[in-house]
Design a protein around this motif. Structure first.
Motif, PDB file in Angstrom:
ATOM      1  N   GLY A  92       0.829  -1.199   0.000  1.00 23.94           N
ATOM      2  CA  GLY A  92       0.000   0.000   0.000  1.00 23.94           C
ATOM      3  C   GLY A  92       0.866   1.252   0.000  1.00 23.94           C
ATOM      4  N   GLY A  93       0.292   2.338  -0.485  1.00 29.05           N
ATOM      5  CA  GLY A  93       1.050   3.576  -0.586  1.00 29.05           C
ATOM      6  C   GLY A  93       0.420   4.762   0.113  1.00 29.05           C
ATOM      7  N   SER A  94      -0.806   4.604   0.628  1.00 26.89           N
ATOM      8  CA  SER A  94      -1.509   5.680   1.336  1.00 26.89           C
ATOM      9  C   SER A  94      -1.635   6.951   0.499  1.00 26.89           C
ATOM     10  N   THR A  95      -1.720   6.817  -0.852  1.00 26.08           N
ATOM     11  CA  THR A  95      -1.876   8.011  -1.677  1.00 26.08           C
ATOM     12  C   THR A  95      -3.343   8.418  -1.737  1.00 26.08           C
ATOM     13  N   GLU A  96      -3.569   9.679  -2.015  1.00 26.09           N
ATOM     14  CA  GLU A  96      -4.933  10.184  -2.134  1.00 26.09           C
ATOM     15  C   GLU A  96      -5.601   9.582  -3.358  1.00 26.09           C
ATOM     16  N   HIS A  97      -6.929   9.521  -3.303  1.00 24.47           N
ATOM     17  CA  HIS A  97      -7.680   8.995  -4.433  1.00 24.47           C
ATOM     18  C   HIS A  97      -9.024   9.706  -4.517  1.00 24.47           C
ATOM     19  N   ASN A  98      -9.655   9.578  -5.681  1.00 23.77           N
ATOM     20  CA  ASN A  98     -10.949  10.209  -5.918  1.00 23.77           C
ATOM     21  C   ASN A  98     -11.989   9.691  -4.941  1.00 23.77           C
ATOM     22  N   ASN A  99     -12.679  10.601  -4.304  1.00 25.27           N
ATOM     23  CA  ASN A  99     -13.726  10.244  -3.361  1.00 25.27           C
ATOM     24  C   ASN A  99     -14.939  11.161  -3.583  1.00 25.27           C
ATOM     25  N   ILE A 100     -15.153  11.542  -4.836  1.00 22.18           N
ATOM     26  CA  ILE A 100     -16.233  12.476  -5.167  1.00 22.18           C
ATOM     27  C   ILE A 100     -17.429  11.712  -5.721  1.00 22.18           C
ATOM     28  N   GLN A 101     -18.588  11.962  -5.137  1.00 22.35           N
ATOM     29  CA  GLN A 101     -19.815  11.336  -5.637  1.00 22.35           C
ATOM     30  C   GLN A 101     -20.118  11.859  -7.040  1.00 22.35           C
ATOM     31  N   PRO A 102     -20.868  11.085  -7.821  1.00 21.36           N
ATOM     32  CA  PRO A 102     -21.252  11.572  -9.151  1.00 21.36           C
ATOM     33  C   PRO A 102     -21.995  12.909  -9.040  1.00 21.36           C
ATOM     34  N   TYR A 103     -21.710  13.811  -9.979  1.00 24.85           N
ATOM     35  CA  TYR A 103     -22.362  15.112  -9.927  1.00 24.85           C
ATOM     36  C   TYR A 103     -22.557  15.662 -11.337  1.00 24.85           C
ATOM     37  N   ILE A 104     -23.451  16.653 -11.417  1.00 18.06           N
ATOM     38  CA  ILE A 104     -23.631  17.451 -12.632  1.00 18.06           C
ATOM     39  C   ILE A 104     -23.616  18.910 -12.180  1.00 18.06           C
ATOM     40  N   VAL A 105     -22.988  19.761 -12.973  1.00 21.24           N
ATOM     41  CA  VAL A 105     -22.857  21.171 -12.607  1.00 21.24           C
ATOM     42  C   VAL A 105     -24.009  21.960 -13.223  1.00 21.24           C
ATOM     43  N   ALA A 106     -24.600  22.826 -12.424  1.00 24.12           N
ATOM     44  CA  ALA A 106     -25.726  23.649 -12.879  1.00 24.12           C
ATOM     45  C   ALA A 106     -25.565  25.068 -12.342  1.00 24.12           C
ATOM     46  N   TYR A 107     -26.248  25.990 -12.993  1.00 24.76           N
ATOM     47  CA  TYR A 107     -26.273  27.365 -12.485  1.00 24.76           C
ATOM     48  C   TYR A 107     -27.223  27.429 -11.300  1.00 24.76           C
TER      49      TYR A 107
END
Length: 113
Positions: A92-107
């Protein structure tokens, strides 16, 4: 939904453009993303009749408590596990990883009057 614009969480600056999508529903960690760790090795010890019955297959190793010899594979015997005082190398390397839920950007806008 994420609002269009730029933001900062204190460590990372992020920019979101309208109608863009991102994030992941599932993320399978790579070995480098897993925390640094190691595994301890255990060995089966054949012994007392009140110990649970264990099936020793051809890949297992078991020591007879009374004779200190290896137990013949492919048997069911009363046994328990004990620490073999050995461990694997660190992984293991304890590196950061994506932890973002699916999203869509809106105004987004807020009515002020």
């Amino acid at each position: 939904m994420v609002g269009e614009g730029t933001g900062n969480d204190g460590s990372t600056s992020m920019s979101f453009t309208s109608k863009s999508v991102g994030g992941e529903y599932n993320h399978l960690l790579t070995e480098n993303e897993m925390p640094v760790h190691r595994h301890y090795e255990y060995i089966f010890v054949k012994g007392y009749p009140d110990w649970p019955v264990v099936d020793l297959d051809t890949y297992g190793a078991m020591i007879d408590f009374e004779s200190s010899n290896y137990v013949t594979p492919n048997r069911s015997v009363h046994a328990t596990t004990t620490n073999a005082f050995a461990h694997t190398e660190f992984a293991g390397g304890s590196t950061e990883h994506n932890n973002i839920q699916p999203y869509i950007v809106a105004y987004f806008w807020r009515r002020t009057a």
